[in-house]
Design a protein around this motif. Sequence first.
Motif, PDB file in Angstrom:
ATOM      1  N   PHE A   1      12.568 -16.133  12.366  1.00  0.00           N
ATOM      2  CA  PHE A   1      13.376 -15.787  11.197  1.00  0.00           C
ATOM      3  C   PHE A   1      13.028 -16.649   9.994  1.00  0.00           C
ATOM      4  N   ILE A   2      12.880 -17.944  10.199  1.00  0.00           N
ATOM      5  CA  ILE A   2      12.646 -18.829   9.046  1.00  0.00           C
ATOM      6  C   ILE A   2      11.174 -18.870   8.628  1.00  0.00           C
ATOM      7  N   GLY A   3      10.261 -18.347   9.460  1.00  0.00           N
ATOM      8  CA  GLY A   3       8.841 -18.448   9.141  1.00  0.00           C
ATOM      9  C   GLY A   3       8.219 -17.214   8.537  1.00  0.00           C
ATOM     10  N   ILE A   4       8.849 -16.058   8.700  1.00  0.00           N
ATOM     11  CA  ILE A   4       8.226 -14.812   8.255  1.00  0.00           C
ATOM     12  C   ILE A   4       7.919 -14.775   6.759  1.00  0.00           C
ATOM     13  N   PRO A   5       8.750 -15.343   5.872  1.00  0.00           N
ATOM     14  CA  PRO A   5       8.419 -15.244   4.440  1.00  0.00           C
ATOM     15  C   PRO A   5       7.139 -15.975   4.066  1.00  0.00           C
ATOM     16  N   PHE A   6       6.780 -17.015   4.807  1.00  0.00           N
ATOM     17  CA  PHE A   6       5.595 -17.783   4.454  1.00  0.00           C
ATOM     18  C   PHE A   6       4.330 -16.941   4.615  1.00  0.00           C
ATOM     19  N   VAL A   7       4.264 -16.143   5.657  1.00  0.00           N
ATOM     20  CA  VAL A   7       3.100 -15.276   5.848  1.00  0.00           C
ATOM     21  C   VAL A   7       3.080 -14.168   4.804  1.00  0.00           C
ATOM     22  N   VAL A   8       4.230 -13.541   4.591  1.00  0.00           N
ATOM     23  CA  VAL A   8       4.292 -12.410   3.662  1.00  0.00           C
ATOM     24  C   VAL A   8       3.926 -12.848   2.251  1.00  0.00           C
ATOM     25  N   ARG A   9       4.542 -13.911   1.766  1.00  0.00           N
ATOM     26  CA  ARG A   9       4.313 -14.325   0.382  1.00  0.00           C
ATOM     27  C   ARG A   9       2.943 -14.969   0.167  1.00  0.00           C
ATOM     28  N   THR A  10       2.287 -15.406   1.223  1.00  0.00           N
ATOM     29  CA  THR A  10       0.945 -15.953   1.078  1.00  0.00           C
ATOM     30  C   THR A  10      -0.110 -14.856   1.051  1.00  0.00           C
TER      31      THR A  10
ATOM     32  N   ARG B   1       0.784  -1.225   0.000  1.00  0.00           N
ATOM     33  CA  ARG B   1       0.000   0.000   0.000  1.00  0.00           C
ATOM     34  C   ARG B   1       0.820   1.281   0.000  1.00  0.00           C
ATOM     35  N   TYR B   2       2.133   1.183   0.169  1.00  0.00           N
ATOM     36  CA  TYR B   2       2.958   2.389   0.215  1.00  0.00           C
ATOM     37  C   TYR B   2       4.093   2.292  -0.794  1.00  0.00           C
ATOM     38  N   ARG B   3       4.521   3.434  -1.273  1.00  0.00           N
ATOM     39  CA  ARG B   3       5.667   3.537  -2.168  1.00  0.00           C
ATOM     40  C   ARG B   3       6.750   4.339  -1.452  1.00  0.00           C
ATOM     41  N   PHE B   4       7.918   3.761  -1.281  1.00  0.00           N
ATOM     42  CA  PHE B   4       9.002   4.429  -0.569  1.00  0.00           C
ATOM     43  C   PHE B   4      10.333   3.974  -1.160  1.00  0.00           C
ATOM     44  N   PRO B   5      11.382   4.764  -0.994  1.00  0.00           N
ATOM     45  CA  PRO B   5      12.693   4.395  -1.549  1.00  0.00           C
ATOM     46  C   PRO B   5      13.189   3.069  -0.961  1.00  0.00           C
ATOM     47  N   GLY B   6      13.676   2.216  -1.851  1.00  0.00           N
ATOM     48  CA  GLY B   6      14.197   0.931  -1.410  1.00  0.00           C
ATOM     49  C   GLY B   6      13.139  -0.132  -1.180  1.00  0.00           C
ATOM     50  N   ARG B   7      11.895   0.141  -1.627  1.00  0.00           N
ATOM     51  CA  ARG B   7      10.822  -0.822  -1.391  1.00  0.00           C
ATOM     52  C   ARG B   7      11.115  -2.164  -2.057  1.00  0.00           C
ATOM     53  N   ARG B   8      11.640  -2.149  -3.264  1.00  0.00           N
ATOM     54  CA  ARG B   8      11.945  -3.403  -3.961  1.00  0.00           C
ATOM     55  C   ARG B   8      13.062  -4.176  -3.258  1.00  0.00           C
ATOM     56  N   ILE B   9      14.002  -3.436  -2.674  1.00  0.00           N
ATOM     57  CA  ILE B   9      15.080  -4.112  -1.939  1.00  0.00           C
ATOM     58  C   ILE B   9      14.516  -4.803  -0.696  1.00  0.00           C
ATOM     59  N   PHE B  10      13.666  -4.096   0.040  1.00  0.00           N
ATOM     60  CA  PHE B  10      13.047  -4.693   1.221  1.00  0.00           C
ATOM     61  C   PHE B  10      12.172  -5.887   0.826  1.00  0.00           C
ATOM     62  N   ASP B  11      11.512  -5.771  -0.307  1.00  0.00           N
ATOM     63  CA  ASP B  11      10.681  -6.874  -0.786  1.00  0.00           C
ATOM     64  C   ASP B  11      11.527  -8.104  -1.076  1.00  0.00           C
ATOM     65  N   ALA B  12      12.711  -7.896  -1.624  1.00  0.00           N
ATOM     66  CA  ALA B  12      13.607  -9.022  -1.908  1.00  0.00           C
ATOM     67  C   ALA B  12      14.210  -9.601  -0.636  1.00  0.00           C
ATOM     68  N   ILE B  13      14.468  -8.749   0.364  1.00  0.00           N
ATOM     69  CA  ILE B  13      15.055  -9.215   1.620  1.00  0.00           C
ATOM     70  C   ILE B  13      14.144 -10.230   2.314  1.00  0.00           C
ATOM     71  N   VAL B  14      12.838 -10.085   2.121  1.00  0.00           N
ATOM     72  CA  VAL B  14      11.889 -11.008   2.752  1.00  0.00           C
ATOM     73  C   VAL B  14      12.169 -12.448   2.352  1.00  0.00           C
ATOM     74  N   ASP B  15      12.667 -12.656   1.142  1.00  0.00           N
ATOM     75  CA  ASP B  15      12.883 -14.010   0.636  1.00  0.00           C
ATOM     76  C   ASP B  15      14.208 -14.618   1.070  1.00  0.00           C
ATOM     77  N   ILE B  16      15.036 -13.879   1.785  1.00  0.00           N
ATOM     78  CA  ILE B  16      16.344 -14.403   2.181  1.00  0.00           C
ATOM     79  C   ILE B  16      16.243 -15.706   2.974  1.00  0.00           C
ATOM     80  N   PRO B  17      15.340 -15.825   3.958  1.00  0.00           N
ATOM     81  CA  PRO B  17      15.245 -17.106   4.681  1.00  0.00           C
ATOM     82  C   PRO B  17      14.889 -18.282   3.787  1.00  0.00           C
TER      83      PRO B  17
END
Length: 278
Positions: A149-158, A87-103
């Motif tokens: 740490f290992i579970g957060i991407p599952f909620v975000v990507r779902t 819902r928001y547009r901010f600098p570095g949003r795509r980077i933060f979006d990619a960081i979610v997938d690190i785990p």
Amino acid sequence: MSAAGRRSALPGFGLTMGLTLTWLSLLILIPLAGLFVKTAELSLSQFIDTVTSNRTLHALQISFGLAFAAALVNLVAGLLIVWALVRYRFPGRRIFDAIVDIPFALPTAVAGIALTTLFAQQGWLGAPLAALGIKVAFTPLGIFVAMIFIGIPFVVRTVQPVLIDLDVELEEAAACLGASRWQIITRVIIPSLTPAILTGFALAFARAVGEYGSVIFIAGNLPNVSEIAPLLIVIRLSEFRYADATAIAVVMLVASFLIIFLLNRLQRWAQIRALSVG
């Protein structure tokens, strides 16, 4: 025309179903059945003694209790992250979006070493926490942190694709009709996201319960203190007590199945309710 006489809309349905059941049996059902066959080598009293020992019960309590708590934290944090990314547009949003997938991509051993280094008493986060009397590494709290740490991407990507597809005009219409922000959240947004939320919670919980690599480095692995059930299974295997190991595995399997089955039923109920309201 009877059901038997109707032609399937899917060509080759019989062959497809046969291949599906075959692969399902070879990859999932037969290996799981092997657990029960090996466990059957124990008598009923031996099985009860194995799964009700203090060490086993504590390990199961640590694994399931902390996994459930971590999934709840991931549920709240994941929803906040999804809302900010969608819902928001901010600098570095795509980077933060990619960081979610690190785990997802990070080897579990690397994650465990990184978390242990970070939260050790001399670590960047561990040192200030230790000064406050909070010890994270080599305690159940460390297990909790690793599971988050290992579970957060599952909620975000779902939840993320569902929120992206959610029409903002529904919220605007509710606001025009006089709904408050809280009413928009509870009566418009949350009901639409509930099936995805339950799915993300179930996936995060299932991953946390079975997690091994990233947990054992930061857990301390002390019996009756910070020992997880998967580690206890490995210990029993190393002691050549295969039937005891499979007995613990069967308890974990049955408990996990019942919990996930219940969550799936709640998800189905939420979908039907959302359709009926809509």
